[in-house]
Design an enzyme around this catalytic site. Structure first.
Site, PDB file in Angstrom:
ATOM      1  N   CYS A 116     -10.512   8.745  -5.671  1.00 45.04           N
ATOM      2  CA  CYS A 116      -9.603   9.091  -4.568  1.00 45.04           C
ATOM      3  C   CYS A 116      -9.453  10.594  -4.383  1.00 45.04           C
ATOM      4  O   CYS A 116      -9.045  11.056  -3.318  1.00 45.04           O
ATOM      5  CB  CYS A 116      -8.237   8.454  -4.793  1.00 45.04           C
ATOM      6  SG  CYS A 116      -8.330   6.675  -4.695  1.00 45.04           S
ATOM      7  N   HIS A 263      -3.708  11.645   0.390  1.00 49.08           N
ATOM      8  CA  HIS A 263      -4.659  10.548   0.221  1.00 49.08           C
ATOM      9  C   HIS A 263      -3.905   9.242   0.458  1.00 49.08           C
ATOM     10  O   HIS A 263      -2.796   9.054  -0.055  1.00 49.08           O
ATOM     11  CB  HIS A 263      -5.263  10.582  -1.189  1.00 49.08           C
ATOM     12  CG  HIS A 263      -5.832   9.267  -1.595  1.00 49.08           C
ATOM     13  ND1 HIS A 263      -6.801   8.642  -0.847  1.00 49.08           N
ATOM     14  CD2 HIS A 263      -5.537   8.438  -2.625  1.00 49.08           C
ATOM     15  CE1 HIS A 263      -7.084   7.483  -1.425  1.00 49.08           C
ATOM     16  NE2 HIS A 263      -6.333   7.333  -2.494  1.00 49.08           N
ATOM     17  N   ASN A 293      -6.708   1.614   1.624  1.00 49.85           N
ATOM     18  CA  ASN A 293      -7.115   2.781   0.839  1.00 49.85           C
ATOM     19  C   ASN A 293      -8.637   2.877   0.877  1.00 49.85           C
ATOM     20  O   ASN A 293      -9.332   2.020   0.332  1.00 49.85           O
ATOM     21  CB  ASN A 293      -6.610   2.610  -0.601  1.00 49.85           C
ATOM     22  CG  ASN A 293      -7.032   3.741  -1.523  1.00 49.85           C
ATOM     23  OD1 ASN A 293      -7.846   4.581  -1.161  1.00 49.85           O
ATOM     24  ND2 ASN A 293      -6.466   3.751  -2.725  1.00 49.85           N
TER      25      ASN A 293
HETATM   26  N1  ACO Z   1      -0.159 -10.798  -3.087  1.00 49.42           N
HETATM   27  C1  ACO Z   1       0.890 -11.436  -3.617  1.00 49.42           C
HETATM   28  N2  ACO Z   1       1.359 -11.211  -4.863  1.00 49.42           N
HETATM   29  C2  ACO Z   1       0.730 -10.270  -5.588  1.00 49.42           C
HETATM   30  C3  ACO Z   1      -0.387  -9.565  -5.080  1.00 49.42           C
HETATM   31  C4  ACO Z   1      -0.823  -9.858  -3.782  1.00 49.42           C
HETATM   32  N3  ACO Z   1      -1.871  -9.215  -3.218  1.00 49.42           N
HETATM   33  N4  ACO Z   1      -0.796  -8.713  -6.037  1.00 49.42           N
HETATM   34  C5  ACO Z   1      -0.006  -8.852  -7.083  1.00 49.42           C
HETATM   35  N5  ACO Z   1       0.929  -9.807  -6.832  1.00 49.42           N
HETATM   36  C6  ACO Z   1       2.008 -10.275  -7.693  1.00 49.42           C
HETATM   37  C7  ACO Z   1       1.687 -10.072  -9.149  1.00 49.42           C
HETATM   38  O1  ACO Z   1       0.954 -11.170  -9.663  1.00 49.42           O
HETATM   39  C8  ACO Z   1       3.072  -9.989  -9.750  1.00 49.42           C
HETATM   40  O2  ACO Z   1       3.604 -11.283  -9.886  1.00 49.42           O
HETATM   41  P1  ACO Z   1       4.506 -11.679 -11.149  1.00 49.42           P
HETATM   42  O3  ACO Z   1       5.695 -10.761 -11.074  1.00 49.42           O
HETATM   43  O4  ACO Z   1       4.791 -13.105 -10.908  1.00 49.42           O
HETATM   44  O5  ACO Z   1       3.643 -11.418 -12.346  1.00 49.42           O
HETATM   45  C9  ACO Z   1       3.894  -9.277  -8.679  1.00 49.42           C
HETATM   46  O6  ACO Z   1       3.169  -9.482  -7.439  1.00 49.42           O
HETATM   47  C10 ACO Z   1       4.073  -7.794  -8.926  1.00 49.42           C
HETATM   48  O7  ACO Z   1       2.809  -7.205  -9.227  1.00 49.42           O
HETATM   49  P2  ACO Z   1       2.647  -5.673  -9.520  1.00 49.42           P
HETATM   50  O8  ACO Z   1       1.218  -5.368  -9.810  1.00 49.42           O
HETATM   51  O9  ACO Z   1       3.664  -5.250 -10.534  1.00 49.42           O
HETATM   52  O10 ACO Z   1       3.039  -5.055  -8.100  1.00 49.42           O
HETATM   53  P3  ACO Z   1       3.449  -3.585  -7.731  1.00 49.42           P
HETATM   54  O11 ACO Z   1       4.798  -3.577  -7.173  1.00 49.42           O
HETATM   55  O12 ACO Z   1       3.148  -2.604  -8.817  1.00 49.42           O
HETATM   56  O13 ACO Z   1       2.461  -3.261  -6.515  1.00 49.42           O
HETATM   57  C11 ACO Z   1       0.481  -1.971  -6.150  1.00 49.42           C
HETATM   58  C12 ACO Z   1       1.080  -3.233  -6.761  1.00 49.42           C
HETATM   59  C13 ACO Z   1       0.635  -2.050  -4.649  1.00 49.42           C
HETATM   60  C14 ACO Z   1      -0.985  -1.938  -6.506  1.00 49.42           C
HETATM   61  C15 ACO Z   1       1.176  -0.691  -6.664  1.00 49.42           C
HETATM   62  O14 ACO Z   1       1.342  -0.771  -8.051  1.00 49.42           O
HETATM   63  C16 ACO Z   1       0.425   0.591  -6.332  1.00 49.42           C
HETATM   64  O15 ACO Z   1       0.300   0.975  -5.193  1.00 49.42           O
HETATM   65  N6  ACO Z   1      -0.014   1.347  -7.345  1.00 49.42           N
HETATM   66  C17 ACO Z   1      -0.646   2.667  -7.161  1.00 49.42           C
HETATM   67  C18 ACO Z   1      -1.966   2.604  -6.443  1.00 49.42           C
HETATM   68  C19 ACO Z   1      -2.598   3.972  -6.433  1.00 49.42           C
HETATM   69  O16 ACO Z   1      -1.970   4.975  -6.181  1.00 49.42           O
HETATM   70  N7  ACO Z   1      -3.876   4.060  -6.746  1.00 49.42           N
HETATM   71  C20 ACO Z   1      -4.512   5.351  -6.851  1.00 49.42           C
HETATM   72  C21 ACO Z   1      -5.572   5.531  -5.910  1.00 49.42           C
HETATM   73  S1  ACO Z   1      -6.808   4.282  -5.999  1.00 49.42           S
HETATM   74  C22 ACO Z   1      -8.253   5.013  -6.670  1.00 49.42           C
HETATM   75  O17 ACO Z   1      -8.268   6.088  -7.216  1.00 49.42           O
HETATM   76  C23 ACO Z   1      -9.514   4.211  -6.659  1.00 49.42           C
END
Ligand code: ACO
Length: 336
Positions: A116, A263, A293
């Site tokens: 990223c 980003h 993304n």
């Molecule tokens: N649809 C429905 N439910 C989902 C989904 C989905 N697509 N994905 C996960 N869940 C569920 C999980 O199973 C979990 O359920 P549980 O509580 O029953 O176990 C619940 O939702 C919460 O999951 P989390 O992973 O904790 O969700 P979070 O609130 O952290 O959101 C996300 C996930 C959007 C990925 C977030 O953590 C995020 O944006 N992180 C940073 C991303 C980022 O900045 N990346 C850097 C750049 S990418 C790169 O460099 C390649």
């Protein structure tokens, strides 16, 4: 010493729109969950049935627009820098493919592997080559084909819903006025967290033979995986640090920012940063709602759109900032 300045921008995204509801054919997810957590409404995924787009060819399409808008020709380009985490081939990288597809002379082509932060790293490298006088015009591309390698199942949903395909490109040229163009770039990494957001195999650490020999149905090593909350917490801190570092290196205050292009990792991260720096809506550009993304392509796509919409004008202070897998992060401050 010279400065470098962006003189042309272009973008390309595949035609195929995949909405949040469309994802339900592969996984248990909902429009509500995705929008609430990420702000994403839809993304572009290459449809192999109807398109022969690849990471390199999308980069070429964006590059052609950038070169034309720059008012130069492909023969005026001295060097290519190509940033991606999803190359067409394990090796060689996309840079040489672009050199070939654009029918350029045998100029150098460099590949950047910083996920990223790839476009920030690429701009910084290009800026250094131009500063020293080694090159005059450099084509910088960020392009990603995520859709081909994502796990389309409920198991993979935490990552799969986030990523989209696309490409952005910029032509960076020598600028004699030291008050214009790229004013600073700052790059960082913290490899201790490499495995928090990674795709581990196939690689020399996990060859195809091993993956096939194990034939483990629970093996997810050849899909990207992310410790989402851990990444999120680091992202908000590092984004802020990178912006502050860029501003203070130029004796600028947050009020001086005309346009911040973060980003496009997650709309919630962008909104957090906007609030923290007390910026108005018109000072921050987001398009993650439409594209998801797109990793190395996200900043050049967003910058191109901001420029097309007349939101980036001569004399503006433009700040680019990124954070991602590696971890890597950084910023570029420009005077347009
Ligand atoms: N649809 C429905 N439910 C989902 C989904 C989905 N697509 N994905 C996960 N869940 C569920 C999980 O199973 C979990 O359920 P549980 O509580 O029953 O176990 C619940 O939702 C919460 O999951 P989390 O992973 O904790 O969700 P979070 O609130 O952290 O959101 C996300 C996930 C959007 C990925 C977030 O953590 C995020 O944006 N992180 C940073 C991303 C980022 O900045 N990346 C850097 C750049 S990418 C790169 O460099 C390649």
């Amino acid at each position: 010493m010279y400065n470098s300045r962006i003189i042309g921008l272009g973008k390309y995204v595949p035609e195929n729109v995949v909405t949040n509801n469309d994802l339900k054919q592969w996984m248990d997810t909902s429009d509500e969950w995705i929008q609430e957590r990420t702000g994403i409404k839809e993304r572009r995924w290459i449809d192999p049935e109807t398109s022969d787009d690849t990471t390199s060819s999308m980069g070429v399409k964006a590059a052609k627009i950038a070169i034309e808008r720059a008012g130069v020709t492909k023969d005026d380009i001295d060097f290519v820098i190509f940033a991606t985490l999803s190359p067409d081939m394990y090796f060689p990288g996309g840079g040489v493919r672009v050199q070939d597809m654009l029918d350029m002379p045998t100029i150098g082509a460099l590949d950047i592997r910083n996920q990223c932060s790839g476009f920030i790293y690429a701009l910084s490298v290009a800026d250094q080559f131009i500063k020293t006088g080694m090159y005059k015009n450099i084509l910088v591309i960020g392009s990603e084909n995520h859709s081909g390698g994502l796990e389309r199942s409920t198991r993979g949903r935490g990552v799969t819903v986030i990523f989209g395909d696309g490409a952005g490109a910029a032509v960076l040229a020598r600028e004699e006025d030291s008050t214009k163009g790229i004013l600073s770039s700052h790059l960082h990494s913290e490899g201790a967290h490499a495995k928090e957001l990674a795709l581990e195999g196939p690689s020399t650490g996990r060859w195809v033979d091993t993956i096939m020999e194990e034939n483990d149905p629970d093996d997810t090593s050849y899909y990207p995986h992310m410790n989402g909350q851990f990444v999120f917490k680091h992202a908000v801190v590092r984004f802020s640090e990178a912006i502050i570092e860029g501003l203070s290196a130029n004796n600028l205050k947050k009020e001086d920012i005309d346009m911040l292009i973060p980003h496009q990792a997650n709309l919630r991260i962008s909104q957090f940063i906007q609030k923290k720096f007390n910026l108005r809506d018109d000072q921050v550009y987001n398009n993650i709602m439409r594209y998801g993304n797109t990793t190395a392509a996200s900043i050049p796509i967003a910058l191109t759109e901001a420029w097309e919409e007349g939101k980036v004008n001569e004399g503006d202070t433009v700040v680019l900032a990124a954070f991602g897998s590696g971890f890597t992060w950084g910023s570029v401050v420009m005077r347009w």
